[in-house]
Design an enzyme around this catalytic site. Structure first.
Site, mmCIF file in Angstrom:
data_model
loop_
_atom_site.group_PDB
_atom_site.id
_atom_site.type_symbol
_atom_site.label_atom_id
_atom_site.label_comp_id
_atom_site.label_asym_id
_atom_site.label_seq_id
_atom_site.Cartn_x
_atom_site.Cartn_y
_atom_site.Cartn_z
ATOM 1 N N ASP A 11 -2.279 -31.588 -54.349
ATOM 2 C CA ASP A 11 -3.069 -32.941 -53.903
ATOM 3 C C ASP A 11 -4.527 -32.782 -54.816
ATOM 4 O OD1 ASP A 11 -1.145 -33.663 -52.279
ATOM 5 O OD2 ASP A 11 -1.870 -32.397 -50.687
ATOM 6 N N LYS A 33 4.455 -29.259 -55.487
ATOM 7 C CA LYS A 33 4.738 -30.537 -54.784
ATOM 8 C C LYS A 33 3.944 -31.756 -55.515
ATOM 9 C CE LYS A 33 3.515 -31.711 -50.517
ATOM 10 N NZ LYS A 33 3.212 -33.134 -50.355
ATOM 11 N N ASP A 61 7.340 -35.834 -53.219
ATOM 12 C CA ASP A 61 7.181 -35.841 -51.936
ATOM 13 C C ASP A 61 6.735 -37.445 -51.740
ATOM 14 O OD1 ASP A 61 6.900 -35.871 -49.010
ATOM 15 O OD2 ASP A 61 4.960 -34.504 -49.185
ATOM 16 N N LYS A 63 8.111 -39.856 -49.615
ATOM 17 C CA LYS A 63 8.536 -40.293 -48.370
ATOM 18 C C LYS A 63 8.997 -41.792 -48.297
ATOM 19 C CE LYS A 63 5.422 -37.120 -45.968
ATOM 20 N NZ LYS A 63 4.676 -36.555 -47.250
ATOM 21 N N LEU A 64 10.009 -42.047 -49.016
ATOM 22 C CA LEU A 64 10.732 -43.437 -48.975
ATOM 23 C C LEU A 64 11.035 -43.873 -47.695
ATOM 24 C CD1 LEU A 64 12.867 -42.921 -52.273
ATOM 25 C CD2 LEU A 64 10.085 -43.712 -52.089
ATOM 26 N N ASP A 66 12.467 -47.610 -46.502
ATOM 27 C CA ASP A 66 12.617 -49.213 -46.458
ATOM 28 C C ASP A 66 14.085 -49.451 -46.302
ATOM 29 O OD1 ASP A 66 12.122 -51.994 -47.814
ATOM 30 O OD2 ASP A 66 10.465 -51.001 -48.840
ATOM 31 N N ILE A 67 14.361 -50.704 -46.734
ATOM 32 C CA ILE A 67 15.642 -51.071 -46.384
ATOM 33 C C ILE A 67 16.546 -50.353 -47.285
ATOM 34 C CG2 ILE A 67 15.151 -53.472 -45.641
ATOM 35 C CD1 ILE A 67 16.008 -54.483 -48.261
ATOM 36 N N PRO A 68 17.801 -50.004 -47.093
ATOM 37 C CA PRO A 68 18.483 -49.123 -47.726
ATOM 38 C C PRO A 68 18.605 -49.592 -49.404
ATOM 39 C CG PRO A 68 19.815 -49.406 -45.685
ATOM 40 C CD PRO A 68 18.575 -50.400 -45.763
ATOM 41 N N THR A 70 16.464 -50.982 -51.478
ATOM 42 C CA THR A 70 15.441 -50.706 -51.892
ATOM 43 C C THR A 70 15.264 -49.022 -52.080
ATOM 44 O OG1 THR A 70 14.200 -52.647 -50.994
ATOM 45 C CG2 THR A 70 12.670 -50.932 -51.800
ATOM 46 N N THR A 116 3.385 -33.509 -39.594
ATOM 47 C CA THR A 116 2.968 -32.685 -38.971
ATOM 48 C C THR A 116 1.442 -32.935 -38.572
ATOM 49 O OG1 THR A 116 2.461 -31.627 -41.161
ATOM 50 C CG2 THR A 116 4.334 -30.783 -40.091
ATOM 51 N N ARG A 177 -0.134 -22.208 -42.422
ATOM 52 C CA ARG A 177 -1.740 -21.984 -42.669
ATOM 53 C C ARG A 177 -1.883 -20.440 -42.795
ATOM 54 N NH1 ARG A 177 -2.176 -26.115 -44.514
ATOM 55 N NH2 ARG A 177 -3.750 -27.849 -44.102
ATOM 56 N N GLN A 186 -3.673 -30.944 -39.930
ATOM 57 C CA GLN A 186 -2.581 -30.576 -39.497
ATOM 58 C C GLN A 186 -2.592 -30.228 -37.550
ATOM 59 O OE1 GLN A 186 0.073 -30.832 -41.317
ATOM 60 N NE2 GLN A 186 -0.860 -31.211 -43.227
ATOM 61 N N GLY A 206 -0.946 -26.209 -49.176
ATOM 62 C CA GLY A 206 -2.131 -26.827 -50.163
ATOM 63 C C GLY A 206 -3.220 -26.205 -50.269
ATOM 64 N N ARG A 207 -4.154 -26.640 -49.214
ATOM 65 C CA ARG A 207 -5.584 -26.428 -49.645
ATOM 66 C C ARG A 207 -5.938 -24.578 -49.485
ATOM 67 N NH1 ARG A 207 -7.014 -31.368 -45.705
ATOM 68 N NH2 ARG A 207 -4.747 -30.911 -45.088
#
Length: 232
Positions: A11, A33, A61, A63-64, A66-68, A70, A116, A177, A186, A206-207
């Site tokens: 990130d 990621k 990542d 995180k789609l 929408d309608i199937p 799309t 999370t 963590r 989180q 991540g961090r």
């Protein structure tokens, strides 16, 4: 030396930083990621930049949700970039998840159960009935039934989800963590060692790594701790 089952969340504020972090951690971890912000800012080029010459696995990542039709089109569009993993929201339902699986046959589709960052109280306000663990297990079973090959759940739910879906589904856990680290935004967290012991296959961190003075050393230290857990 085998790379540790860690996906480092890149990130980063810019592509150069993301690529630098990736280069520092890839000797120690299996996966990097790429999240929504980085992908939207730099597009498909970001995967090549963070993959570099190492050939590290890339977890896309997005995180789609929408309608199937799309979601199928979006999954097909990114499948050509050869991400190892692509996320969709489990709450999108059976038909949507199935559409993503069919559109990207060479990418592991991972269904995100409950973010999370959401606490039990948050989930209740959103109308999710019962304890978080029960809701996550329901979403997990539905997603696996639709063909998802992986699930994303918090470390708190890993053991219950593993018991529900069996050994063949990859369980990915954000909200990890190391002991002594701040939890930041989180809500449902655990240490890397605990998450692995409970049945997680891939830890998203991540961090605690990328904000360290030396991200490579931080990744190496967590990887070594995990190897001790597995060896023990």
């Amino acid at each position: 030396m085998t790379s540790a089952p860690i996906a480092v969340a890149l990130d980063a504020p810019d592509l150069e930083t993301a690529a630098r972090w990736a280069a520092l951690v890839t000797p120690h971890v299996s996966t990097v990621k790429v999240g929504l912000e980085l992908y939207l800012r730099y597009g498909p080029d970001v995967l090549a930049s963070v993959r570099g010459a190492s050939g590290v696995q890339v977890f896309l990542d997005l995180k789609l949700h929408d309608i199937p039709n799309t979601v199928a089109g979006a999954a097909r569009a990114v499948a050509r970039l050869k991400p190892a993993i692509l996320t969709v929201h489990a709450s999108g339902g059976h038909t949507m998840i199935k559409a993503a699986v069919e559109a990207a046959p060479h990418t592991r589709i991972a269904a995100v159960t409950a973010l999370t960052s959401l606490s039990e109280a948050d989930l209740e306000r959103l109308g999710v009935r019962g304890p978080a663990g029960d809701a996550v297990r329901r979403l997990a079973v539905e997603a696996v039934g639709a063909g998802a090959q992986a699930l994303v759940c918090s470390p708190r739910e890993v053991a219950g989800v593993r018991a529900e879906v069996g050994p063949d589904i990859m369980l990915i856990t954000p909200g990890v963590r190391p002991a002594g680290s701040a939890t930041q935004d989180q809500a449902r967290v655990a240490t890397p060692e605990q998450a692995i012991a409970d049945g997680a296959d891939l830890l998203v961190i991540g961090r605690p790594i990328t904000a360290a003075t030396d991200p490579g050393a931080a990744a190496a230290a967590i990887a070594a701790a995990l190897r001790r857990v597995v060896a023990g």
